[in-house]
Design an enzyme around this catalytic site. Sequence first.
Site, PDB file in Angstrom:
ATOM      1  N   HIS A 185      -1.823   2.089  -6.098  1.00 32.67           N
ATOM      2  CA  HIS A 185      -2.213   0.677  -6.185  1.00 32.67           C
ATOM      3  C   HIS A 185      -3.604   0.500  -6.783  1.00 32.67           C
ATOM      4  O   HIS A 185      -3.996  -0.616  -7.144  1.00 32.67           O
ATOM      5  CB  HIS A 185      -2.156   0.034  -4.795  1.00 32.67           C
ATOM      6  N   ASP A 208      -0.381  -2.874 -10.228  1.00 33.53           N
ATOM      7  CA  ASP A 208       0.058  -3.699  -9.101  1.00 33.53           C
ATOM      8  C   ASP A 208       1.581  -3.746  -8.995  1.00 33.53           C
ATOM      9  O   ASP A 208       2.297  -3.189  -9.828  1.00 33.53           O
ATOM     10  CB  ASP A 208      -0.517  -5.117  -9.251  1.00 33.53           C
TER      11      ASP A 208
END
Length: 439
Positions: free
Chosen positions: A410, A414
């Site tokens: 992450h 995204d």
Amino acid sequence: MSVTISMPKLGETVTEGTILAWVKEIGEFVKEDDILVEISTDKVDTEVPSPAEGILTSILVPAGTTVEVGTDICVLGGDAEETSDDRQPTTDEGAATEEAESETPDDQRPTPDDQADRSRRAVISPVVRKLAAEHGIDLAMVPGTGDGGRITRKDVDAFVAATPITDVRQPTSEPAPVAQAPVTESSIVSRTSSVVSPATAGETRDIPHIRSLIAENMVAARQTAAHAWTSVEVDYERVAQVRLANKDAFKAAEGFSLTYLPFIARATMEALAAFPVVNSQFDLEGGAHTFHRQVNMGLAIDLDQKGLVVANIPGTDSMTMRAIARSVRATAEAAHENRLGPDDLHGFTFTITNPGPFGSFMSAPIIPPPNAAIMSTDTVVKRPVVVEMADGSDGIAIHHVGYLGLSWDHRVFDGSTAVLFLRRVKENLETWDWNQELK
């Protein structure tokens, strides 16, 4: 003239190594390319040949010590004709030798060369002992091709390849292993047979070196990447029909069966081109985000439940599906036959792991840094699905269905990117003309 030997660089990313054992002793003559020392890195344990010849006059780094690449580890010197066997015995040694010889009949008396050869053969390195134990081999049965008949790793590999498993003696200290099944096409990159020496309740064992490396790497990976996970369901019916129609011709031409993995890998290569951030490398401390020019696919390979390695298949994005299938097969075989070197275990930019042959439903694998993601391919099974009929109405059909899971960092991208990437792979698998891809 003396020659100082340094810790070799065993792979582009390897910066240090640990001396496992010295194969040669001080005072022993070493030929060029003789196995001199065994070294362990964070990738692999390996036997290192001598780059020169001479008498081993000094060991600078004792066994068990970890040093950086380039550190001096030993010195070779002396005349090539002067071996340790040329030294004269001391008075005590001479007396003992004469006494032993007087008790030995002339036709059975060993020569000094015979005694030296026996001594060298008795030197069994940790790597060789470990490999023999893994395969349940009595080393007394293995012909040695090393100096003086010493048994090398290559000798054990050759013995395993040439000996039916029913003829290999089992260690008396361990329970008899379950017979190993050969690597089958359905297992793709991992065998489903039991561990050679199954553990028993209440037993305590030393942690194998490969298990220690995996433990360290997995903990470091979890502490480095911000793990997130996304999955999609894939209708593999189009792929399944092409596999069925081409299985006999493919196996006749290639010598192995056509599995789902080459289809998935080929579809993934195109998706990585569309979403290059998934094939990138993220260095937060250095402030650099590198987008790779090509895809080097990492292939996670199970080693008979004794460990896991990720092997590199360079330039996978430029391969046809048939070439990918060949590379997957060859890489898996090399891993199971202990033929992978340090350079084969790094450099991958995106990894695929394949727990599907074991019957997995959904998997969330750990990302191997510096990769930004790793994809799992899980079991494909027949299920009833809703399909659109020719007249536009809904119907029920039996299709081959499975799941793809993506563990992603992450820090690098995204959730929207993860979903769009997986959706691209899914659409490729469900819509491409796979007959054309096989040509």
